[in-house]
Every structure is written in C-alpha cells, then in structure tokens.
Design a protein around this motif. Structure first.
Motif, PDB file in Angstrom:
ATOM      1  N   ILE A  87       2.640 -20.962  81.808  1.00  0.00           N
ATOM      2  CA  ILE A  87       2.879 -20.446  80.459  1.00  0.00           C
ATOM      3  C   ILE A  87       1.561 -20.061  79.791  1.00  0.00           C
ATOM      4  O   ILE A  87       1.443 -19.008  79.165  1.00  0.00           O
ATOM      5  CB  ILE A  87       3.665 -21.478  79.627  1.00  0.00           C
ATOM      6  N   VAL A  88       0.556 -20.906  79.961  1.00  0.00           N
ATOM      7  CA  VAL A  88      -0.749 -20.596  79.386  1.00  0.00           C
ATOM      8  C   VAL A  88      -1.323 -19.326  80.016  1.00  0.00           C
ATOM      9  O   VAL A  88      -1.758 -18.400  79.323  1.00  0.00           O
ATOM     10  CB  VAL A  88      -1.722 -21.778  79.596  1.00  0.00           C
ATOM     11  N   ALA A  89      -1.277 -19.279  81.351  1.00  0.00           N
ATOM     12  CA  ALA A  89      -1.828 -18.124  82.060  1.00  0.00           C
ATOM     13  C   ALA A  89      -1.088 -16.848  81.669  1.00  0.00           C
ATOM     14  O   ALA A  89      -1.693 -15.795  81.495  1.00  0.00           O
ATOM     15  CB  ALA A  89      -1.750 -18.338  83.566  1.00  0.00           C
ATOM     16  N   ALA A  90       0.244 -16.946  81.502  1.00  0.00           N
ATOM     17  CA  ALA A  90       1.041 -15.774  81.151  1.00  0.00           C
ATOM     18  C   ALA A  90       0.613 -15.231  79.793  1.00  0.00           C
ATOM     19  O   ALA A  90       0.406 -14.028  79.630  1.00  0.00           O
ATOM     20  CB  ALA A  90       2.522 -16.128  81.140  1.00  0.00           C
ATOM     21  N   THR A  91       0.455 -16.140  78.819  1.00  0.00           N
ATOM     22  CA  THR A  91       0.073 -15.692  77.476  1.00  0.00           C
ATOM     23  C   THR A  91      -1.288 -15.014  77.499  1.00  0.00           C
ATOM     24  O   THR A  91      -1.500 -13.998  76.846  1.00  0.00           O
ATOM     25  CB  THR A  91       0.025 -16.888  76.514  1.00  0.00           C
ATOM     26  N   LEU A  92      -2.205 -15.582  78.277  1.00  0.00           N
ATOM     27  CA  LEU A  92      -3.544 -15.005  78.315  1.00  0.00           C
ATOM     28  C   LEU A  92      -3.591 -13.725  79.153  1.00  0.00           C
ATOM     29  O   LEU A  92      -4.541 -12.960  79.058  1.00  0.00           O
ATOM     30  CB  LEU A  92      -4.546 -16.033  78.853  1.00  0.00           C
ATOM     31  N   SER A  93      -2.548 -13.485  79.987  1.00  0.00           N
ATOM     32  CA  SER A  93      -2.562 -12.273  80.828  1.00  0.00           C
ATOM     33  C   SER A  93      -1.845 -11.091  80.198  1.00  0.00           C
ATOM     34  O   SER A  93      -1.986  -9.978  80.679  1.00  0.00           O
ATOM     35  CB  SER A  93      -1.921 -12.519  82.185  1.00  0.00           C
ATOM     36  N   VAL A  94      -1.031 -11.352  79.155  1.00  0.00           N
ATOM     37  CA  VAL A  94      -0.299 -10.237  78.541  1.00  0.00           C
ATOM     38  C   VAL A  94      -1.243  -9.103  78.125  1.00  0.00           C
ATOM     39  O   VAL A  94      -0.955  -7.936  78.398  1.00  0.00           O
ATOM     40  CB  VAL A  94       0.562 -10.731  77.358  1.00  0.00           C
ATOM     41  N   PRO A  95      -2.397  -9.405  77.508  1.00  0.00           N
ATOM     42  CA  PRO A  95      -3.303  -8.312  77.125  1.00  0.00           C
ATOM     43  C   PRO A  95      -3.687  -7.416  78.288  1.00  0.00           C
ATOM     44  O   PRO A  95      -3.848  -6.205  78.114  1.00  0.00           O
ATOM     45  CB  PRO A  95      -4.531  -9.046  76.590  1.00  0.00           C
ATOM     46  N   TYR A  96      -3.797  -7.980  79.490  1.00  0.00           N
ATOM     47  CA  TYR A  96      -4.150  -7.177  80.651  1.00  0.00           C
ATOM     48  C   TYR A  96      -3.127  -6.059  80.885  1.00  0.00           C
ATOM     49  O   TYR A  96      -3.486  -4.918  81.189  1.00  0.00           O
ATOM     50  CB  TYR A  96      -4.277  -8.082  81.880  1.00  0.00           C
ATOM     51  N   TYR A  97      -1.842  -6.380  80.714  1.00  0.00           N
ATOM     52  CA  TYR A  97      -0.796  -5.371  80.920  1.00  0.00           C
ATOM     53  C   TYR A  97      -0.809  -4.345  79.798  1.00  0.00           C
ATOM     54  O   TYR A  97      -0.629  -3.149  80.033  1.00  0.00           O
ATOM     55  CB  TYR A  97       0.578  -6.033  81.038  1.00  0.00           C
ATOM     56  N   ILE A  98      -1.005  -4.831  78.563  1.00  0.00           N
ATOM     57  CA  ILE A  98      -1.057  -3.909  77.429  1.00  0.00           C
ATOM     58  C   ILE A  98      -2.213  -2.926  77.626  1.00  0.00           C
ATOM     59  O   ILE A  98      -2.054  -1.715  77.485  1.00  0.00           O
ATOM     60  CB  ILE A  98      -1.213  -4.701  76.116  1.00  0.00           C
ATOM     61  N   LEU A  99      -3.377  -3.462  78.015  1.00  0.00           N
ATOM     62  CA  LEU A  99      -4.551  -2.605  78.189  1.00  0.00           C
ATOM     63  C   LEU A  99      -4.378  -1.687  79.393  1.00  0.00           C
ATOM     64  O   LEU A  99      -4.856  -0.552  79.385  1.00  0.00           O
ATOM     65  CB  LEU A  99      -5.814  -3.454  78.343  1.00  0.00           C
ATOM     66  N   GLY A 100      -3.690  -2.157  80.428  1.00  0.00           N
ATOM     67  CA  GLY A 100      -3.424  -1.309  81.595  1.00  0.00           C
ATOM     68  C   GLY A 100      -2.625  -0.076  81.205  1.00  0.00           C
ATOM     69  O   GLY A 100      -2.959   1.050  81.598  1.00  0.00           O
ATOM     70  N   GLU A 101      -1.591  -0.294  80.400  1.00  0.00           N
ATOM     71  CA  GLU A 101      -0.785   0.843  79.936  1.00  0.00           C
ATOM     72  C   GLU A 101      -1.641   1.768  79.083  1.00  0.00           C
ATOM     73  O   GLU A 101      -1.576   2.995  79.216  1.00  0.00           O
ATOM     74  CB  GLU A 101       0.426   0.334  79.144  1.00  0.00           C
ATOM     75  N   VAL A 102      -2.457   1.177  78.214  1.00  0.00           N
ATOM     76  CA  VAL A 102      -3.304   1.978  77.322  1.00  0.00           C
ATOM     77  C   VAL A 102      -4.224   2.880  78.138  1.00  0.00           C
ATOM     78  O   VAL A 102      -4.319   4.085  77.881  1.00  0.00           O
ATOM     79  CB  VAL A 102      -4.125   1.058  76.387  1.00  0.00           C
TER      80      VAL A 102
END
Lengths: 321, 362
Positions: free
Chosen positions: B282-297
C-alpha cells in the motif's frame, strides 16, 4: 578486487545482449518502417526501395536482422542512419557525449549542493534550517521535470540571460576556441541546473537521515565524551561513516538522471541521446532507435558498475561476496 | 502475618486490529492527512468534471485565442464577469469594467455526459454568453477554456495512476510471489527478466514500447496502451521486492501448516504469503502513483499519448513548449501546477503511510 571487477564485467555481457534482443524484438513488432513512407513517393521506384531494403536487411526475418546488426556492432559499426543519411556511429557518439556532459554536470551540481545541505540540516536538526530543507525536499521531489524545464525556458525567454534551448549559438563556427567553450558552457548551465534540481532533493534527504543515524551511534558519544570538538566529531567521525550508504544511491541517481535528461533534452533542445531517440522514433528510423536505447542502457550499466566499484572500494565486506 | 492482597482487576480492552492501529497512527500525521484531503478534493472534482467546468473540453471560441484569465468579481452583491473586448489593431484583450454580466449558477451550456453515461447540460456556473467569458485560467491557442480542459484532463491523469497501479502491482505481486515462493530456477529466470527491464532507462524503454503500437488509435485504445506500457515497466521493481519478502515468508510455519492442510501452491501464495506483504504494497503503491501520472504526461507531451482535441495534462503542456507562447501567455503552464499539486499530495500521503506502517518507530 580484480576478480570482483572481472566478474561484474562478465555479468554485463548477457544483460546488454538481452536488452538489445528485447529492443530488436520490439522494433520488429512495430508496424511499418522508414521505407513505408518512401513507398508513397512516386519518384522512387519500387526497385530502388527493394534494393535499399535488401541493403539494410529489412526484407529478412527480425532475428536475421539482429544477427547482422550484432555482428556490425561488435566491430564498432552502428550501421547507417536512414533518416540522417550519415553513419549512425558518428551521430550516436556525438549525441552520447552531449548527454554525458549534461548528466555529469548535473551530477556534480546535485551532489555538490545536496551533501552540504543535508549535513547542515542534520547538524541543525529541528531548527528552521532543517524545516526549510525538508519543505524544499518535498517540493523538489514533487515538481515534475517537464514543468521545471518549461519554467526554465520561460525564465530564459523572459530575462534573456540564457539562450533558449540548443547547445551552441548560430555563430558558433566563427568563434575562437575559447569563445566556443564559453558559448557551450552558457548553453549548458540552465539544462544542467534543471536536471540537477530534480535529483537534489532525494540525495539531500538521504544524506540527512544517514548522518542522523551515525550521530546516534555509540562511538560518536564516546568521541564527545573524550572531549573532542563538535566539528571534529561530526566531520571526522560521523560523516565518514554516513557517506558510505550514500554511494548505493549513486546508481539510482544515475538512472533518474538519464531518464530526466531525456525530458530536459527534448524540451530545452539539447542535442543528446534522448532527443535523438525521439527524432529517430518520429522518422521511423528503427535501427537508430535500437542503437540509442542500447547505448543509453550501456551508459546506465557502466554507471552502476562504477557505483558498485566505489562501494566495494570503501567497504571491504562487499568484495567477499 | 499475611494480609489479603486485593486481586488485581484485569480489564480486557478489545484488541485493535492491525488496520485500526495503522489508521490511528495515520490520523495524527497532519501532512499525510493534508495530502489525503487534497486528493479527495481532486478526485471528486475529476468525477464531476463535466458539471463543474463551464465549457466543454473542445468548445472553441474564435474570438478568444490566448485570452488571459478572467475571474468573477463582486459588483454590488452579485458576482459578475466583465465583458471582454479585443482592441482594434493589436492582439490584446481589455475588460470593460462598466459592462458586466452576472454569474449564474446551474446554468445551461454545452452537452456532456455525467459519469460518462447520463446526458446533461447543466453546469455549476457560467454566464451563458460568449461575450462575457469566464476563463478562470485563461484560454489556449484555440480559444478553449484551460480550466475546463484541466478538469477533463484530470479524469485521465488521475485515473491512469490508479488503473496502472492496479495492473502492474497485481502482476508484480503474483510474479514476485511465485519467484520467492518456489525459489530455485523459477526465481532465477524471473529475476533476470526483472533486471533486464530495470536496466533500461525508463523513458527509452517507454519510447521503444510506444513504437510497437500503430498510429491512429481511438482515444480509449490510447489510454489502454499507456496503461499497458507503463505497467510493463512498473511490475519489475514490485516483483523484486515482493520476491524478497516471499523468500523469507515461505520459511514461516503458517506456510508449512497451510501446505500440510492440503492447500495448493497457488492458494498458499495468494491467501497466505501475499497478504503479509500488503502493508508494504500500500505504501509503495501510493508513492508510485506519481510515476504513472508523469508517464502519461511525458507521452502526451511528446505527442505520442492522448491526442487532441481530447484533453490531458500532458498534451495541454505541449503548447507551452513554444517559447513565444510561454513568454506572453504564462497561464499555459496551469496543467504543470496541477501535476505538481497532485504529485505533492501523493508524496505527502505516501510518506505518512510509510511512517504509520513502520511499527518499529514507536
């Protein structure tokens, strides 16, 4: 030590082979190639295209292409760029050098600022300096490279202090060597700072927590009990041990620098490897895409290798493994 | 001589479950809760994007290219918007202070589908007259309202993080669980594959993966493609950590007990090994969400992701790459600020979750 170096070097060979095979497979799966666009051109006869295709082995299965490519690469020949009409080797080497210069300068800036800041924050734990640093770290970790590069462009365009993108002025060819050097530096400053800024926060936070950990150690208390000055305790005893774990994030730092450089290069028009990848991608120059990906990976793997060597050099326990 | 000792009364407190303890620790972290609240607001706004935005994402106003931001102001007791006027002979806008139109709430405007299904045309606010535009964040090079596009774009950017995490983390957990549980050659093969993927700098791999998809896909196909590409890279690091945890968990007695009771290997992994890694995940998932957002960006920014006229935070920033635009119309950077706030909120929350999950610190 030599045995360790040799082992690590041998380890890199299957990795690079695997990476090139994977990128080649991905390239083979992609629809169309450079000649798909050429076929639309009525001025080029189908025979010419067939001949060109045969010359680049594009008419054969992908694994045959891969073997031809690998054979050439092993002889130091990265093939011929179809879009640029020059040897891919010289193209890649020039771009690789630019990316290396950018990443290296960013590395120096990031570590040069992050380490003293981290030490300062740790020594003054709980003070306004510490709080300011931790706020700065949160902001630095969250601001995307894309936004930072655009802000830098905005800054350059509105103040005029720095050139807007590119690596050299239009008059570069007419300059004396020393002018050329300073022109290059002038163009390099802004992209390097942007790239460094994205990495700085993480290193600083790590430095702070590592130093705080060692300051809690018993030998630090012992050093204080012997009446050593605070400066001596921090810099001579604690810091030397705190720096060690930081070397492990050196490798991660390189990876993020390379990916960050990809964005910075593309937005700030720095002619590096990342920009070349995108240009080759849009031109459907598939071999060049593979070449750049493999070169970028090689750069990263070499960087990690150096980081591991540094670690093994400072920490004798690692060599035994 | 013995005196009767009063027997101590033991009051049984109902034992708190690990999740409750976790929640109680999290509740007291102000920064984490701030992040959680910001995210709650952002996601709510994204869900009601069509309703809250005054215009549609593709509504073009011919007379409003690069219109500067217009905010409603109080005129007497009513919120009103001034009329916008183009000066003859020059490319600039002027607000006519004397000529205003009141801002209406629940006003009729462009058609949209609420939650993607219910056809609707009521907007939270608006003036209902294009001569009195309400551009909270200005307009872009086609005269489209940036605020509205930002909200529509948030639907993509905010959901891609969650969908990407769900996909890559389930793959990463299963594969990592299998590698760690079986160990031996299975483990070696899977780990070499992970190493291979992780040794390629992420963006270079993203571009070569993008290369394998044909151009001219529909917007939902592009969305799925971005999720697949980012997950293809993201699962490897997850699998590696889960594998390390599974390696030690497989030696635990409850795994042996489950096997002794005749459960299959797969069931042991999914029901007994993986649940023990959840607090980390759960911790890792929360900290990894930005990676996906930035990937799309990044993909959309480079023009190989979400395509115009569809709005995404990445492709909205593409316009800001033009230095002339950027110099004169800095409000084009609004999506960048939105990305920053979102990533910051996820980092706040993730940091708090990590501290709360770390039971050793208390």
């Amino acid at each position: 030590m030599w045995q360790y170096i040799l082992k690590r070097l041998l380890h890199m060979i299957p990795l690079l082979l695997g990476v090139s095979l994977l990128t080649f497979l991905l390239m083979a799966l992609s629809p169309g190639n450079y000649f798909t666009a050429l076929q639309q051109n009525p001025q080029i006869s189908p025979q010419t295209i067939a001949q060109l295709k045969a010359e680049f082995h594009l008419d054969k299965a992908w694994y045959v292409q891969y073997i031809f490519w690998l054979k050439n690469v092993l002889c130091g020949n990265f093939g011929y760029s179809m879009a640029y009409k020059i040897s891919a080797t010289s193209l890649i080497m020039a771009r690789l050098w630019n990316t290396f210069v950018l990443a290296f300068c960013a590395l120096i800036i990031a570590w040069g600022i992050a380490i003293p800041l981290g030490i300062w924050a740790a020594v003054k734990k709980g003070s306004w300096v510490d709080h300011a640093c931790s706020l700065f770290a949160f902001v630095g970790l969250s601001v995307p490279d894309v936004l930072l590069s655009l802000l830098a462009l905005w800054f350059a365009a509105s103040t005029g202090w720095f050139p807007v993108g590119g690596a050299e002025s239009p008059l570069y060819d007419f300059m004396t060597p020393s002018q050329q050097f300073w022109d290059h530096v002038h163009h390099l400053i802004l992209p390097a700072i942007v790239l460094a800024a994205s990495d700085l926060a993480g290193i600083m936070r790590r430095m702070r927590s590592c130093l705080l950990d060692t300051l809690r150690a018993e030998y630090v208390t012992a050093a204080r009990a012997r009446g050593l000055g605070e400066g001596w305790v921090v810099y001579k005893h604690a810091l030397r041990n705190a720096i060690n774990p930081l070397l492990t994030i050196f490798g991660y730092s390189l990876a993020s620098l390379l990916s960050g450089a990809f964005i910075v290069e593309n937005i700030m028009a720095w002619p590096g490897l990342g920009r070349l990848t995108i240009e080759a991608f849009f031109a459907k120059d598939s071999y060049l895409v593979v070449d750049t990906v493999v070169m970028a990976t090689a750069l990263l793997v070499m960087g990690n290798f150096i980081a591991d060597l540094l670690l093994a050099w400072t920490d004798p326990r690692i060599r035994l493994k | 001589m013995e005196t009767a000792q009063p027997t101590p009364v033991i009051v049984m407190q109902p034992a708190l479950s690990p999740w409750r303890l976790f929640w109680q620790r999290l509740k007291h972290r102000k920064i984490a809760m701030t992040g959680a609240w910001i995210l709650a607001v952002l996601y709510t706004v994204a869900i009601f994007a069509g309703f809250i935005s005054p215009y549609r994402y593709d509504t073009i106003h011919d007379n409003a290219f690069f219109h500067p931001p217009v905010w409603p102001a109080f005129h007497g007791l009513r919120l009103a918007v001034p009329r916008s006027q183009t000066l003859p002979g020059e490319f600039a806008y002027r607000n006519v202070r004397s000529d205003t139109k009141p801002l209406h709430f629940f006003v009729r405007g462009g058609e949209y589908k609420l939650f993607g299904v219910i056809p609707c045309s009521v907007h939270l606010f608006g003036t209902g007259d294009d001569n009195y535009p309400v551009y909270l964040f200005g307009a872009d090079q086609f005269g489209r309202d940036i605020f509205s596009r930002l909200l529509y774009g948030s639907q993509i950017s905010l959901s891609i993080g969650i969908v990407g995490i769900l996909l890559s983390f389930s793959v990463g957990m299963i594969v990592g669980g299998i590698a760690g549980y079986f160990a031996g050659p299975t483990d070696t093969v899977i780990m070499r594959l992970c190493e291979l993927i992780m040794s390629i700098p992420a963006l270079y791999l993203i571009i070569s993966l993008r290369n394998t998809f044909p151009p001219g896909m529909s917007s939902s196909q592009v969305y799925a493609m971005i999720v697949v590409i980012l997950s293809f890279i993201g699962w490897a690091s997850m699998a590696r950590v889960i594998r390390g945890m599974a390696l030690s968990l497989r030696e635990q007695q409850f795994v042996l007990a489950a096997r002794a009771l005749g459960q299959s290997h797969l069931k042991v992994i999914v029901r007994h090994v993986l649940p023990n890694t959840f607090s980390y995940v759960i911790v890792a998932a929360t900290l990894s969400v930005p990676y996906y957002i930035l990937g799309e960006v990044v993909l959309s920014f480079l023009g190989v992701g979400i395509q115009e006229p569809q709005a995404s935070w990445g492709n909205m920033l593409t316009a800001a790459q033009n230095t002339e635009y950027l110099k004169n119309y800095p409000w084009l950077l609004a999506p960048g600020a939105a990305i920053f706030v979102t990533v910051l909120a996820f980092n706040f929350l993730g940091d708090g979750l990590r501290d709360a999950a770390d039971t050793k610190s208390d």
